[in-house]
Write an enzyme that holds these catalytic residues in place. Sequence first.
Site, PDB file in Angstrom:
ATOM      1  N   LYS A 142      26.002 -17.766  -2.617  1.00 45.42           N
ATOM      2  CA  LYS A 142      27.175 -17.489  -1.816  1.00 45.42           C
ATOM      3  C   LYS A 142      28.288 -17.195  -1.537  1.00 45.42           C
ATOM      4  O   LYS A 142      29.188 -15.995  -2.926  1.00 45.42           O
ATOM      5  CB  LYS A 142      27.662 -19.178  -1.463  1.00 45.42           C
ATOM      6  CG  LYS A 142      27.313 -20.531  -0.540  1.00 45.42           C
ATOM      7  CD  LYS A 142      27.969 -21.676  -0.429  1.00 45.42           C
ATOM      8  CE  LYS A 142      28.080 -21.925   0.026  1.00 45.42           C
ATOM      9  NZ  LYS A 142      28.452 -23.281   0.317  1.00 45.42           N
ATOM     10  N   CYS A 190      34.786 -17.377  -8.311  1.00 41.81           N
ATOM     11  CA  CYS A 190      35.816 -16.993  -7.943  1.00 41.81           C
ATOM     12  C   CYS A 190      36.323 -18.290  -6.751  1.00 41.81           C
ATOM     13  O   CYS A 190      37.340 -19.497  -6.696  1.00 41.81           O
ATOM     14  CB  CYS A 190      36.190 -16.122  -7.356  1.00 41.81           C
ATOM     15  SG  CYS A 190      38.110 -15.740  -7.227  1.00 41.81           S
ATOM     16  N   ILE A 215      40.963 -21.885 -19.106  1.00 48.73           N
ATOM     17  CA  ILE A 215      40.081 -22.579 -18.654  1.00 48.73           C
ATOM     18  C   ILE A 215      40.538 -24.297 -19.044  1.00 48.73           C
ATOM     19  O   ILE A 215      40.842 -24.763 -19.047  1.00 48.73           O
ATOM     20  CB  ILE A 215      39.038 -22.724 -18.517  1.00 48.73           C
ATOM     21  CG1 ILE A 215      38.408 -21.024 -17.638  1.00 48.73           C
ATOM     22  CG2 ILE A 215      38.283 -23.297 -17.958  1.00 48.73           C
ATOM     23  CD1 ILE A 215      36.919 -20.475 -16.804  1.00 48.73           C
ATOM     24  N   VAL A 258      34.490 -27.894 -33.349  1.00 43.60           N
ATOM     25  CA  VAL A 258      33.375 -28.379 -33.560  1.00 43.60           C
ATOM     26  C   VAL A 258      31.952 -28.807 -33.874  1.00 43.60           C
ATOM     27  O   VAL A 258      31.372 -27.917 -33.484  1.00 43.60           O
ATOM     28  CB  VAL A 258      33.248 -28.891 -31.035  1.00 43.60           C
ATOM     29  CG1 VAL A 258      32.209 -28.041 -31.297  1.00 43.60           C
ATOM     30  CG2 VAL A 258      33.476 -30.509 -31.057  1.00 43.60           C
ATOM     31  N   ASP A 270      32.759  -9.772 -14.027  1.00 42.54           N
ATOM     32  CA  ASP A 270      32.443 -10.486 -15.603  1.00 42.54           C
ATOM     33  C   ASP A 270      31.607  -9.437 -15.777  1.00 42.54           C
ATOM     34  O   ASP A 270      31.302 -10.156 -17.342  1.00 42.54           O
ATOM     35  CB  ASP A 270      31.952 -11.691 -15.106  1.00 42.54           C
ATOM     36  CG  ASP A 270      33.906 -12.610 -15.136  1.00 42.54           C
ATOM     37  OD1 ASP A 270      34.809 -11.851 -14.467  1.00 42.54           O
ATOM     38  OD2 ASP A 270      34.105 -14.151 -14.391  1.00 42.54           O
ATOM     39  N   HIS A 275      70.550 -15.446  -6.064  1.00 40.07           N
ATOM     40  CA  HIS A 275      70.923 -17.122  -6.159  1.00 40.07           C
ATOM     41  C   HIS A 275      70.454 -18.234  -5.328  1.00 40.07           C
ATOM     42  O   HIS A 275      70.900 -17.762  -4.299  1.00 40.07           O
ATOM     43  CB  HIS A 275      72.034 -16.841  -6.851  1.00 40.07           C
ATOM     44  CG  HIS A 275      72.517 -18.138  -7.316  1.00 40.07           C
ATOM     45  ND1 HIS A 275      72.267 -18.690  -8.611  1.00 40.07           N
ATOM     46  CD2 HIS A 275      73.927 -18.558  -6.633  1.00 40.07           C
ATOM     47  CE1 HIS A 275      72.877 -20.300  -8.483  1.00 40.07           C
ATOM     48  NE2 HIS A 275      73.330 -20.158  -7.851  1.00 40.07           N
TER      49      HIS A 275
HETATM   50  C1  LIG Z   1      37.363 -22.297 -13.663  1.00 47.01           C
HETATM   51  C2  LIG Z   1      37.746 -21.452 -13.572  1.00 47.01           C
HETATM   52  C3  LIG Z   1      38.560 -20.544 -12.969  1.00 47.01           C
HETATM   53  C4  LIG Z   1      39.135 -19.518 -12.795  1.00 47.01           C
HETATM   54  N1  LIG Z   1      40.494 -18.785 -12.384  1.00 47.01           N
HETATM   55  C5  LIG Z   1      40.560 -18.127 -12.756  1.00 47.01           C
HETATM   56  C6  LIG Z   1      41.623 -18.148 -11.649  1.00 47.01           C
HETATM   57  O1  LIG Z   1      42.522 -18.757 -11.292  1.00 47.01           O
HETATM   58  N2  LIG Z   1      42.275 -16.515 -11.779  1.00 47.01           N
HETATM   59  C7  LIG Z   1      41.596 -15.493 -11.818  1.00 47.01           C
HETATM   60  O2  LIG Z   1      41.810 -13.830 -11.929  1.00 47.01           O
HETATM   61  N3  LIG Z   1      40.196 -15.710 -12.003  1.00 47.01           N
HETATM   62  C8  LIG Z   1      39.591 -16.992 -12.666  1.00 47.01           C
HETATM   63  N4  LIG Z   1      38.528 -17.547 -12.967  1.00 47.01           N
HETATM   64  C9  LIG Z   1      37.312 -16.307 -13.078  1.00 47.01           C
HETATM   65  C10 LIG Z   1      37.229 -15.604 -11.862  1.00 47.01           C
HETATM   66  O3  LIG Z   1      36.306 -16.348 -11.214  1.00 47.01           O
HETATM   67  C11 LIG Z   1      36.285 -13.818 -12.136  1.00 47.01           C
HETATM   68  O4  LIG Z   1      36.501 -12.856 -13.420  1.00 47.01           O
HETATM   69  C12 LIG Z   1      35.367 -13.808 -11.102  1.00 47.01           C
HETATM   70  O5  LIG Z   1      34.839 -14.560 -10.268  1.00 47.01           O
HETATM   71  C13 LIG Z   1      35.028 -12.635 -11.738  1.00 47.01           C
HETATM   72  O6  LIG Z   1      34.030 -12.026 -10.492  1.00 47.01           O
HETATM   73  P1  LIG Z   1      32.624 -10.694 -10.253  1.00 47.01           P
HETATM   74  O7  LIG Z   1      32.843 -10.534  -8.695  1.00 47.01           O
HETATM   75  O8  LIG Z   1      32.739 -10.349 -11.057  1.00 47.01           O
HETATM   76  O9  LIG Z   1      30.982 -12.724 -10.601  1.00 47.01           O
HETATM   77  P2  LIG Z   1      31.755 -13.517  -9.963  1.00 47.01           P
HETATM   78  O10 LIG Z   1      32.831 -13.939  -8.783  1.00 47.01           O
HETATM   79  O11 LIG Z   1      31.237 -14.623 -10.457  1.00 47.01           O
HETATM   80  O12 LIG Z   1      30.407 -13.426  -8.151  1.00 47.01           O
HETATM   81  C14 LIG Z   1      28.956 -12.625  -8.944  1.00 47.01           C
HETATM   82  C15 LIG Z   1      28.005 -13.291  -8.038  1.00 47.01           C
HETATM   83  O13 LIG Z   1      26.702 -12.332  -8.168  1.00 47.01           O
HETATM   84  C16 LIG Z   1      25.708 -13.884  -7.289  1.00 47.01           C
HETATM   85  N5  LIG Z   1      24.828 -13.006  -8.479  1.00 47.01           N
HETATM   86  C17 LIG Z   1      24.483 -12.642  -9.885  1.00 47.01           C
HETATM   87  N6  LIG Z   1      23.416 -11.943 -10.136  1.00 47.01           N
HETATM   88  C18 LIG Z   1      22.982 -11.467  -8.785  1.00 47.01           C
HETATM   89  C19 LIG Z   1      21.436 -11.257  -8.319  1.00 47.01           C
HETATM   90  N7  LIG Z   1      20.892 -10.964  -8.998  1.00 47.01           N
HETATM   91  N8  LIG Z   1      21.311 -10.896  -7.077  1.00 47.01           N
HETATM   92  C20 LIG Z   1      22.232 -11.132  -5.735  1.00 47.01           C
HETATM   93  N9  LIG Z   1      22.897 -12.233  -6.402  1.00 47.01           N
HETATM   94  C21 LIG Z   1      23.426 -12.667  -7.589  1.00 47.01           C
HETATM   95  C22 LIG Z   1      26.564 -14.580  -7.781  1.00 47.01           C
HETATM   96  O14 LIG Z   1      25.608 -15.841  -7.303  1.00 47.01           O
HETATM   97  C23 LIG Z   1      27.795 -14.062  -7.470  1.00 47.01           C
HETATM   98  O15 LIG Z   1      27.874 -15.248  -5.887  1.00 47.01           O
HETATM   99  C24 LIG Z   1      38.217 -18.361 -13.298  1.00 47.01           C
HETATM  100  C25 LIG Z   1      36.473 -18.315 -13.270  1.00 47.01           C
HETATM  101  C26 LIG Z   1      36.417 -19.497 -13.591  1.00 47.01           C
HETATM  102  C27 LIG Z   1      35.229 -20.680 -14.392  1.00 47.01           C
END
Ligand SMILES: Cc1cc2nc3c(=O)[nH]c(=O)nc-3n(C[C@H](O)[C@H](O)[C@H](O)COP(=O)(O)OP(=O)(O)OC[C@H]3O[C@@H](n4cnc5c(N)ncnc54)[C@H](O)[C@@H]3O)c2cc1C
Length: 467
Positions: free
Chosen positions: A39, A44, A186, A239, A313, A446
Amino acid sequence: MEMRKIYDVVIIGGGPGGYVAAIRAFKLGLRAALVEKSKLGGTCLHAGCIPSKALLRSAEIYANMKKGEAFGIVVPELSFDFSKAQSRKEQIMEQLYKGVQHLMKKGKIDVYDGFGRIAGGRSVLVETSGDGILTLGAENILVATGSRPRSLPGLEPDGKYVMTSDEALQMTDLPKSIIIVGGGVIGIEWASMLSDFGLDVTIIENEGRILPLEDRDISREMHRLLKKKKVKIITHAKVLPETLEKGNGIFIKAEHKGEEKSFTAEKILVAVGRTPNTENLGLDILDIEMDQVFIKTNEYYQTNVPNIYAIGDVIGGLQLAHVASREGMIAIEHMAGNCPSKLDPILVPKCIYSNPEAASVGLTEDQAKEEGFLIKTSKFSFRSVGKALVFGNSDGFVKLVVEEGSGQILGVHMVGPNVTEMISGAGLAQVFNLTAMDIAETIHPHPTLSEAIGEAALAVTGLEIHT
Ligand SMILES: Cc1cc2nc3c(=O)[nH]c(=O)nc-3n(C[C@H](O)[C@H](O)[C@H](O)COP(=O)(O)OP(=O)(O)OC[C@H]3O[C@@H](n4cnc5c(N)ncnc54)[C@H](O)[C@@H]3O)c2cc1C
């Protein structure tokens, strides 16, 4: 397999890295395609920032209502319905999900539902569920496939007792007790949330302190505040997954200062970091270089193959949504032939949405010393801030780390109410190399919580007022 279309950039992954990059590409006049296997919005929106903050907010309101009488609000019988907190969370996610879909349409970005894979230097294969396998031509490819929870061998999610954040976000009922393995961001957010919901929470942390990457004063204060909420915190504790027993809840041991300690709870949440999604991406076809498990890039997010970029990430570093988005924008600007400013990790604000919150930007006191700065620190407590008392939450402080002599701000670290909203001002101050005196001369209205920043800046030269 026909070649569908040729794009200036094909982005694999539609999280905050990928979809933001797609919008920047559109705005720069590039033809962009986005491939997403699940999706739009990524971790995020669907399993990270947004759902966790929605539940944290429910927990915070519940905790505040327990203190309602102090505010003159009398609720005869207070209870909470976790299923309603969950459906509120789902509604917020759905609304934002529709928003991202709308942005893709508005930006005329071709979105392909399916698994994307690099097929060569200028092509991406998409395995769709409906249209079979498509091939997209790509002048550039941007890998933004994100990450997933890391589990420990022997402590994999089992649908009942052992969870990562993915499963925890889907809980339909709350247990009475939980062990959280990992006292990072987390783990701390979950500990705060679940203790606000009334659970008996135990954190087991390997390092000598929770939030080991934060300034020591932040770790100390957060430790104190979580203990005040009755969270049990065991640091220096490893752990031992092989001791896990499941039955009526779980039993597990941890090695703590040379001894084995036993722990029991209804469930266990493993919060020990995230693993990048690099499998089956075709990285080996082009011999894309790796940095351990992450994709290796330069400061413009180019891999060793110049027209293949990677962000978010999947490249490691600070795994945050706003970092992924900024990296995406920089990568696209670079592809477009522009000269974007590089991201300086030191200037990235880091937030913890516990109750109360924590936020920081810049160097910690230890880092500043390690880098050879002669420093001064100042601290101002929210206890002396009128608005914090009005809020009913005066725990925490603002701490400044400044260079001795010049007074230049090197780091700002805060624990307290709404500090995640206040850190951007500190970030701006650092981007423009401001001094503590510049902040002190900025008028802070303030009564606001931000007065704590102004006072902390005054305190660098002993000129603070309200202590
Ligand atoms: C519980 C939790 C809380 C968090 N809270 C925060 C917060 O408050 N603030 C903050 O800044 N960050 C937070 N984060 C971290 C944040 O969610 C990530 O850093 C961020 O989503 C990374 O973005 P991204 O675009 O790199 O990857 P993602 O958000 O992981 O998106 C990657 C996308 O790629 C898709 N994908 C993967 N492989 C393929 C493929 N081969 N083909 C097509 N699609 C693919 C996946 O389905 C996904 O939709 C949190 C993370 C967690 C787990």
